[in-house]
Design an enzyme around this catalytic site. Structure first.
Site, mmCIF file in Angstrom:
data_model
loop_
_atom_site.group_PDB
_atom_site.id
_atom_site.type_symbol
_atom_site.label_atom_id
_atom_site.label_comp_id
_atom_site.label_asym_id
_atom_site.label_seq_id
_atom_site.Cartn_x
_atom_site.Cartn_y
_atom_site.Cartn_z
ATOM 1 C CG ASP A 5 64.647 -0.608 -20.624
ATOM 2 O OD1 ASP A 5 65.380 -1.218 -21.268
ATOM 3 O OD2 ASP A 5 64.870 -0.488 -19.390
ATOM 4 C CG ASP A 23 69.700 2.287 -16.736
ATOM 5 O OD1 ASP A 23 68.629 2.235 -17.612
ATOM 6 O OD2 ASP A 23 70.205 1.088 -16.686
#
Length: 546
Positions: free
Chosen positions: A359, A437
């Protein structure tokens, strides 16, 4: 087939939370008695616009749409001096038009466009040469204003600053924490039912109550990530697919749209069927050619497929399709968290840590290597043409209307910024939350929920503590995003919060070794009753004194 489709879809999931900010403004036209507002697009690199109508200076509006103003010939400075000048778009650069208008004494340059609106841009060296606002407006809007006001139009330009603390943020927070909680609870409930009665999504006709057949055990072990090597291969595959999406977006986007429509329809069916089963809704089965069919299942499948087809057909309708898209996204995440269990905390740590590095790299590092300075992940999430002119970091400037109907990969939930929706005359603005997420920390929460089942924790201490850690991580992400006024990769906060909290709980309870290895055990001399029957032999059983 269903699991394979879900896995393929998740391979390209971009793990990102971001907000879209637009360089859009409002053209307020009046003639003393009538007022009307129109959408304009501007660039902050030139002179910025005031944020409120009261702070905006009023200028007489001069119609010069008969010229494109690439040179000052035919234009008298006395006619345009100190006024807002409207010219046509085309033939020369925005900066050239702006410098000509400025040299003639115009106070504002409005460029009327028959094409779609884009943020007026120029080379960095050109911005300092222009000290007047430069904006674009739709030519049809100007024609409408002429019909309404005729002559004597007075113009004021301003750009309302959207509120940082928009209600869409709380909607996103609510969606994320409820989805993760439901997914984790469902995974634990399914594990308990699986152990006690043998009936769950991974049940087998050969397994009896409290037992798992060899075929069933092999299926649960081989279906997903069960070793560090498989985790490494999986993350490497995610990186490869993300890079391929960057270079071949226009080709691969339709493949992923098809995969998401199939996977979300399957997930919606699974979730609705579980709810109907819990409510005791009769199935009404019948037999055709020795095949047992369920009336409820057939009707439910028809409804779920129809909903997915509606999404496919209207997926680019921003005004309302976001609600249906979010529904399908929620059930997709729920189904993924429930159906792809991680075997132990060791795999959780390796997977979440690698995805955190993934990420950070694709959000913060890749902008240094891309041509337009936009992160590779942002480019994939929003599409190559969806965001118009982009600026620094992960902040995105969206044109008032897209140049074309741009397809987007369905990897994020979208909630409109309601404060901007109420006052915006240009285009809806959305807050975006990536599936990753929810799914990435959700897999850890689901493991904690199953571990509570294995140790017969009636208070669900691991599940609740990991879920609370996820909630705090999301709140921290939002707080940092608001304070820094910059998009944040949510895993940067979610991964440490959830991993550290889960490990701390296991350490405080003296169960870290079992939590790390994912083993089941019976506890003697404890208030917790053993869950596993004596006949269960597939899981190591140890004896502890508490």
């Amino acid at each position: 087939m269903e699991r394979s489709a879900l896995l393929v879809v998740w391979v390209f999931i971009a793990v990102l939370t971001t907000q879209i900010n637009c360089q859009e403004g409002v053209l307020h036209i009046s003639n003393g008695s009538i007022t009307q507002e129109f959408c304009i697009v501007y660039n902050n690199s030139w002179t910025p616009l005031p944020q409120t109508l009261n702070d905006a200076v009023q200028y007489p509006l001069v119609n010069m749409t008969s010229t494109i103003l690439c040179d000052p010939s035919g234009v008298s400075p006395e006619v345009v001096e100190g006024k807002a000048l409207v010219v046509m778009r085309g033939d020369c650069a925005f900066s050239q038009k702006a410098q000509v208008a400025q040299n003639l004494g115009a106070a504002v340059l409005l460029i009327a466009s028959n094409n779609t609106l884009v943020v007026p841009s120029a080379d960095d060296s050109e911005y300092a040469k222009v000290q007047i606002p430069v904006t674009l407006m739709r030519y049809r809007d100007f024609l409408e204003a002429q019909q309404v006001f005729d002559d004597g139009m007075q113009a004021r330009l301003y750009a309302p600053k959207p509120s940082k603390l928009d209600s869409s943020i709380f909607v996103m927070l609510l969606i994320s924490v409820i989805t993760v909680a439901l997914g984790g609870y469902w995974s634990g409930a399914c594990e308990r039912e699986h152990l006690n009665s043998g009936f769950c999504s991974r049940d087998s006709p050969n397994s009896g109550p409290g037992q798992i057949s060899a075929e069933d055990k092999a299926d649960s072990e081989d279906s997903f990530l069960t070793s560090p090597l498989k985790v490494l291969i999986f993350v490497a595959l995610m990186c490869s697919v993300l890079v391929l999406m960057y270079y071949f977006y226009n080709i691969l986007v339709y493949f992923f749209i098809a995969m998401f429509s199939f996977a979300s329809a399957s997930a919606l069916f699974s979730c609705c069927d579980a709810v109907l089963e819990k409510l005791g809704c009769p199935s009404g089965s019948f037999t055709i050619r020795n095949t047992n069919l369920s009336v409820r299942g057939i009707l439910l499948a028809a409804v779920c497929i129809s909903i997915s087809v509606v999404w496919v057909v209207y997926r680019n309708e921003d005004r309302w399709i976001w609600m249906l898209h979010n529904l399908l996204s929620i059930v997709f995440c729920l189904h993924f968290i429930k159906n792809f269990p991680l075997p132990n905390f060791k795999i959780c740590v390796i997977l979440l840590s690698l995805l955190l590095i993934y990420d950070i790299f694709f959000v913060f590092i890749t902008p240094f290597f891309t041509k337009n300075g936009v992160s590779l992940m942002m480019q994939v999430v929003l599409g190559p043409d969806a965001s118009g002119e982009r600026t620094q970091g992960n902040m995105v400037n969206v044109p008032a209307e897209p140049q074309t109907t741009t397809e987007k990969i369905p990897i994020a939930m979208r909630v409109p910024r309601f404060s901007a929706w109420a006052q915006n005359v240009c285009q809806m603005q959305f807050a975006i939350l990536g599936f990753g997420d929810l799914i990435v920390p959700g897999l850890l929460v689901a493991y904690c929920s199953r571990f509570d089942v294995w140790i017969n924790s009636k208070k669900k201490v691991y599940f609740l503590s990991s879920w609370i850690a996820y909630l705090l991580g999301m709140i921290t992400t939002i707080a940092v995003m608001l304070l820094s006024d910059m998009a944040q990769p949510a895993l940067l906060y979610l991964v440490p919060f959830t991993l550290i909290t889960s490990a701390a709980v296991a350490g405080c309870r003296g169960e870290i070794r079992h939590f790390w290895a994912g083993t089941c055990y019976e506890v003697l001399d404890s208030s917790r009753e053993p869950l596993l029957p004596d006949a269960r032999t597939d899981c190591p059983v140890e004896t502890e004194q508490r």
